[in-house]
Design a protein around this motif. Structure first.
Motif, PDB file in Angstrom:
ATOM      1  N   ILE A  65      18.744  -5.379   3.707  1.00 39.76           N
ATOM      2  CA  ILE A  65      17.754  -4.929   4.500  1.00 39.76           C
ATOM      3  C   ILE A  65      17.502  -6.438   5.426  1.00 39.76           C
ATOM      4  O   ILE A  65      17.818  -7.329   4.924  1.00 39.76           O
ATOM      5  CB  ILE A  65      16.503  -4.472   3.620  1.00 39.76           C
ATOM      6  N   SER A  66      16.804  -6.090   6.596  1.00 36.33           N
ATOM      7  CA  SER A  66      16.453  -6.897   7.655  1.00 36.33           C
ATOM      8  C   SER A  66      15.509  -8.012   6.868  1.00 36.33           C
ATOM      9  O   SER A  66      14.632  -7.657   5.995  1.00 36.33           O
ATOM     10  CB  SER A  66      15.944  -6.426   8.882  1.00 36.33           C
ATOM     11  N   ALA A  67      15.217  -9.054   7.329  1.00 37.56           N
ATOM     12  CA  ALA A  67      14.358  -9.981   7.025  1.00 37.56           C
ATOM     13  C   ALA A  67      13.010  -9.481   7.243  1.00 37.56           C
ATOM     14  O   ALA A  67      12.193  -9.805   6.298  1.00 37.56           O
ATOM     15  CB  ALA A  67      14.460 -11.469   7.723  1.00 37.56           C
ATOM     16  N   GLU A  68      12.844  -8.708   8.301  1.00 37.67           N
ATOM     17  CA  GLU A  68      11.546  -8.086   8.522  1.00 37.67           C
ATOM     18  C   GLU A  68      10.959  -7.090   7.451  1.00 37.67           C
ATOM     19  O   GLU A  68       9.924  -6.970   7.025  1.00 37.67           O
ATOM     20  CB  GLU A  68      11.577  -7.455  10.137  1.00 37.67           C
ATOM     21  N   HIS A  69      11.949  -6.330   7.213  1.00 42.11           N
ATOM     22  CA  HIS A  69      11.816  -5.306   6.195  1.00 42.11           C
ATOM     23  C   HIS A  69      11.685  -5.841   4.806  1.00 42.11           C
ATOM     24  O   HIS A  69      10.802  -5.555   3.895  1.00 42.11           O
ATOM     25  CB  HIS A  69      12.831  -4.241   6.104  1.00 42.11           C
ATOM     26  N   ALA A  70      12.327  -7.029   4.358  1.00 40.69           N
ATOM     27  CA  ALA A  70      12.097  -7.739   3.269  1.00 40.69           C
ATOM     28  C   ALA A  70      10.613  -8.303   2.992  1.00 40.69           C
ATOM     29  O   ALA A  70      10.221  -8.265   2.038  1.00 40.69           O
ATOM     30  CB  ALA A  70      13.147  -8.880   3.054  1.00 40.69           C
ATOM     31  N   GLU A  71      10.151  -8.692   4.354  1.00 32.60           N
ATOM     32  CA  GLU A  71       8.919  -9.357   4.275  1.00 32.60           C
ATOM     33  C   GLU A  71       7.919  -8.078   4.132  1.00 32.60           C
ATOM     34  O   GLU A  71       6.837  -8.438   3.354  1.00 32.60           O
ATOM     35  CB  GLU A  71       8.606  -9.971   5.562  1.00 32.60           C
ATOM     36  N   GLN A  72       8.126  -7.087   4.685  1.00 37.28           N
ATOM     37  CA  GLN A  72       7.237  -5.858   4.592  1.00 37.28           C
ATOM     38  C   GLN A  72       7.211  -5.677   3.179  1.00 37.28           C
ATOM     39  O   GLN A  72       5.967  -5.143   2.319  1.00 37.28           O
ATOM     40  CB  GLN A  72       7.809  -4.524   5.292  1.00 37.28           C
ATOM     41  N   LEU A  73       8.371  -5.497   2.343  1.00 39.46           N
ATOM     42  CA  LEU A  73       8.558  -5.145   0.874  1.00 39.46           C
ATOM     43  C   LEU A  73       7.530  -6.189   0.087  1.00 39.46           C
ATOM     44  O   LEU A  73       6.935  -5.689  -0.682  1.00 39.46           O
ATOM     45  CB  LEU A  73       9.888  -5.065   0.479  1.00 39.46           C
ATOM     46  N   ALA A  74       7.847  -7.353   0.593  1.00 39.19           N
ATOM     47  CA  ALA A  74       7.225  -8.488  -0.341  1.00 39.19           C
ATOM     48  C   ALA A  74       5.662  -8.304  -0.184  1.00 39.19           C
ATOM     49  O   ALA A  74       4.917  -8.450  -1.178  1.00 39.19           O
ATOM     50  CB  ALA A  74       7.585  -9.736   0.051  1.00 39.19           C
ATOM     51  N   ARG A  75       5.099  -7.874   1.155  1.00 40.51           N
ATOM     52  CA  ARG A  75       3.800  -7.771   1.155  1.00 40.51           C
ATOM     53  C   ARG A  75       3.231  -6.535   0.295  1.00 40.51           C
ATOM     54  O   ARG A  75       2.184  -6.735  -0.140  1.00 40.51           O
ATOM     55  CB  ARG A  75       3.356  -7.655   2.754  1.00 40.51           C
ATOM     56  N   LEU A  76       3.856  -5.684   0.449  1.00 37.73           N
ATOM     57  CA  LEU A  76       3.348  -4.468  -0.242  1.00 37.73           C
ATOM     58  C   LEU A  76       3.569  -4.445  -1.844  1.00 37.73           C
ATOM     59  O   LEU A  76       2.636  -4.496  -2.822  1.00 37.73           O
ATOM     60  CB  LEU A  76       4.406  -3.176  -0.013  1.00 37.73           C
ATOM     61  N   GLU A  77       4.644  -5.530  -2.242  1.00 37.14           N
ATOM     62  CA  GLU A  77       4.626  -5.607  -3.901  1.00 37.14           C
ATOM     63  C   GLU A  77       3.259  -6.515  -4.000  1.00 37.14           C
ATOM     64  O   GLU A  77       2.937  -6.534  -5.026  1.00 37.14           O
ATOM     65  CB  GLU A  77       5.933  -6.173  -4.079  1.00 37.14           C
ATOM     66  N   LYS A  78       3.078  -7.598  -3.060  1.00 39.09           N
ATOM     67  CA  LYS A  78       1.771  -8.432  -3.557  1.00 39.09           C
ATOM     68  C   LYS A  78       0.704  -7.588  -3.327  1.00 39.09           C
ATOM     69  O   LYS A  78      -0.373  -7.836  -4.165  1.00 39.09           O
ATOM     70  CB  LYS A  78       1.738  -9.712  -2.467  1.00 39.09           C
ATOM     71  N   ALA A  79       0.703  -6.407  -2.448  1.00 42.67           N
ATOM     72  CA  ALA A  79      -0.744  -5.819  -2.399  1.00 42.67           C
ATOM     73  C   ALA A  79      -1.051  -5.182  -3.932  1.00 42.67           C
ATOM     74  O   ALA A  79      -2.008  -4.960  -4.422  1.00 42.67           O
ATOM     75  CB  ALA A  79      -0.561  -4.881  -1.362  1.00 42.67           C
ATOM     76  N   THR A  80       0.213  -4.525  -4.273  1.00 42.75           N
ATOM     77  CA  THR A  80       0.166  -3.809  -5.811  1.00 42.75           C
ATOM     78  C   THR A  80      -0.357  -4.678  -6.832  1.00 42.75           C
ATOM     79  O   THR A  80      -0.967  -4.226  -7.818  1.00 42.75           O
ATOM     80  CB  THR A  80       1.461  -2.967  -5.987  1.00 42.75           C
ATOM     81  N   GLU A  81       0.140  -5.940  -6.633  1.00 46.55           N
ATOM     82  CA  GLU A  81      -0.251  -6.861  -7.768  1.00 46.55           C
ATOM     83  C   GLU A  81      -1.619  -7.373  -7.908  1.00 46.55           C
ATOM     84  O   GLU A  81      -2.326  -7.405  -8.665  1.00 46.55           O
ATOM     85  CB  GLU A  81       0.707  -8.118  -7.742  1.00 46.55           C
ATOM     86  N   ALA A  82      -1.880  -7.303  -6.616  1.00 49.12           N
ATOM     87  CA  ALA A  82      -3.461  -7.664  -6.279  1.00 49.12           C
ATOM     88  C   ALA A  82      -4.510  -6.596  -6.837  1.00 49.12           C
ATOM     89  O   ALA A  82      -5.748  -6.985  -6.983  1.00 49.12           O
ATOM     90  CB  ALA A  82      -3.650  -8.306  -4.754  1.00 49.12           C
ATOM     91  N   ALA A  83      -3.767  -5.378  -6.479  1.00 46.17           N
ATOM     92  CA  ALA A  83      -4.902  -4.179  -6.510  1.00 46.17           C
ATOM     93  C   ALA A  83      -4.017  -3.242  -7.299  1.00 46.17           C
ATOM     94  O   ALA A  83      -3.540  -2.189  -6.923  1.00 46.17           O
ATOM     95  CB  ALA A  83      -5.281  -3.584  -5.440  1.00 46.17           C
ATOM     96  N   PRO A  84      -3.751  -3.552  -8.715  1.00 45.94           N
ATOM     97  CA  PRO A  84      -2.950  -2.401  -9.676  1.00 45.94           C
ATOM     98  C   PRO A  84      -3.188  -1.173  -9.685  1.00 45.94           C
ATOM     99  O   PRO A  84      -2.513  -0.262 -10.088  1.00 45.94           O
ATOM    100  CB  PRO A  84      -2.297  -3.191 -10.831  1.00 45.94           C
ATOM    101  N   ASP A  85      -4.547  -0.964  -9.628  1.00 43.51           N
ATOM    102  CA  ASP A  85      -5.332   0.327  -9.941  1.00 43.51           C
ATOM    103  C   ASP A  85      -5.573   0.987  -8.559  1.00 43.51           C
ATOM    104  O   ASP A  85      -6.219   2.319  -8.686  1.00 43.51           O
ATOM    105  CB  ASP A  85      -6.652   0.094 -10.322  1.00 43.51           C
ATOM    106  N   VAL A  86      -5.028   0.562  -7.691  1.00 45.43           N
ATOM    107  CA  VAL A  86      -5.319   1.437  -6.318  1.00 45.43           C
ATOM    108  C   VAL A  86      -4.048   2.453  -5.948  1.00 45.43           C
ATOM    109  O   VAL A  86      -2.901   1.769  -5.598  1.00 45.43           O
ATOM    110  CB  VAL A  86      -5.406   0.475  -5.117  1.00 45.43           C
ATOM    111  N   PRO A  87      -3.984   3.786  -6.165  1.00 46.94           N
ATOM    112  CA  PRO A  87      -2.921   4.410  -6.218  1.00 46.94           C
ATOM    113  C   PRO A  87      -2.068   4.309  -4.549  1.00 46.94           C
ATOM    114  O   PRO A  87      -0.790   4.263  -4.677  1.00 46.94           O
ATOM    115  CB  PRO A  87      -3.202   5.990  -6.428  1.00 46.94           C
ATOM    116  N   ALA A  88      -2.791   4.261  -3.743  1.00 50.57           N
ATOM    117  CA  ALA A  88      -2.316   4.281  -2.369  1.00 50.57           C
ATOM    118  C   ALA A  88      -1.492   2.890  -2.193  1.00 50.57           C
ATOM    119  O   ALA A  88      -0.411   3.005  -1.477  1.00 50.57           O
ATOM    120  CB  ALA A  88      -3.453   4.184  -1.153  1.00 50.57           C
TER     121      ALA A  88
END
Length: 205
Positions: A65-88
């Protein structure tokens, strides 16, 4: 994801609908082109068709995947780590994994979302699609059944269930039953190629 439904076999939905699988279905002396589809609520673009049988992808060795998409995935992964109880957050992460053919990770993310909020029929539908892509046919069918139980008027899981039964399990009777339920929801339902489901059912009977 909002609770808004679109026709199962049309080619428009809100955000990132999924055209999961394109294949040729050989039936009664004719070949019908059909597309295995799933719609995510909250999106409007159409993902390109992807031709692949079950068992072809398990999330290992997914395309680069592109660097841009890799960054997007990383942001989403960090978001779930920060708020693991938020289903969205898990749904968004699962959608991103879906889009990048990371099947196992998409399954895991969708399961986390459903563990928190099990009533989302759209997420059950996407989970079913990912299970099918991983070759987990029993789990795929169970997910589509769950989606239909939660939202009986949702067309996608009924259409997809019929495709698995016909294409993967050679169960014409089961496929007919699923597609007849779809016709009860929408008598004018069509495949993505434009064929009326009622014509497909008529040829199978």
């Amino acid at each position: 994801m909002a609770d808004k439904q679109k026709p199962a076999v049309q080619t428009a939905a809100k955000r990132n609908p999924h055209i999961l699988l394109s294949f040729l279905l050989l039936l009664v002396g004719f070949v019908a082109g059909v597309v295995f589809t799933s719609y995510r609520l909250g999106g409007s673009d159409i993902q390109s068709p992807m031709d692949m049988p079950p068992h072809a992808h398990t999330g290992m060795g997914a395309p680069a995947i592109s660097a841009e998409h890799a960054e997007q995935l990383a942001r989403l992964e960090k978001a779930t780590e920060a708020a693991p109880d938020v289903p969205a957050g898990w749904v968004a992460l699962g959608n991103a994994y879906f889009d990048h053919d990371m099947v196992d990770k998409a399954i895991a993310a969708y399961k986390k979302a459903l563990a928190i909020s099990p009533g989302n029929a759209q997420v059950w539908t996407d989970l079913g699609v990912m299970h099918r892509r991983a070759g987990n046919l029993t789990e795929a069918l169970a997910a589509f059944d769950k989606a239909s139980a939660l939202a009986p008027s949702l067309e996608v899981p009924l259409f997809n269930k019929g495709l698995i039964l016909m294409h993967d399990q050679n169960d014409a009777a089961g496929a007919l039953a699923a597609w007849k339920k779809l016709l009860a929801v929408n008598p004018e339902a069509r495949t993505p190629s434009g064929m009326l489901i009622k014509d497909l059912v008529r040829k199978l009977e």
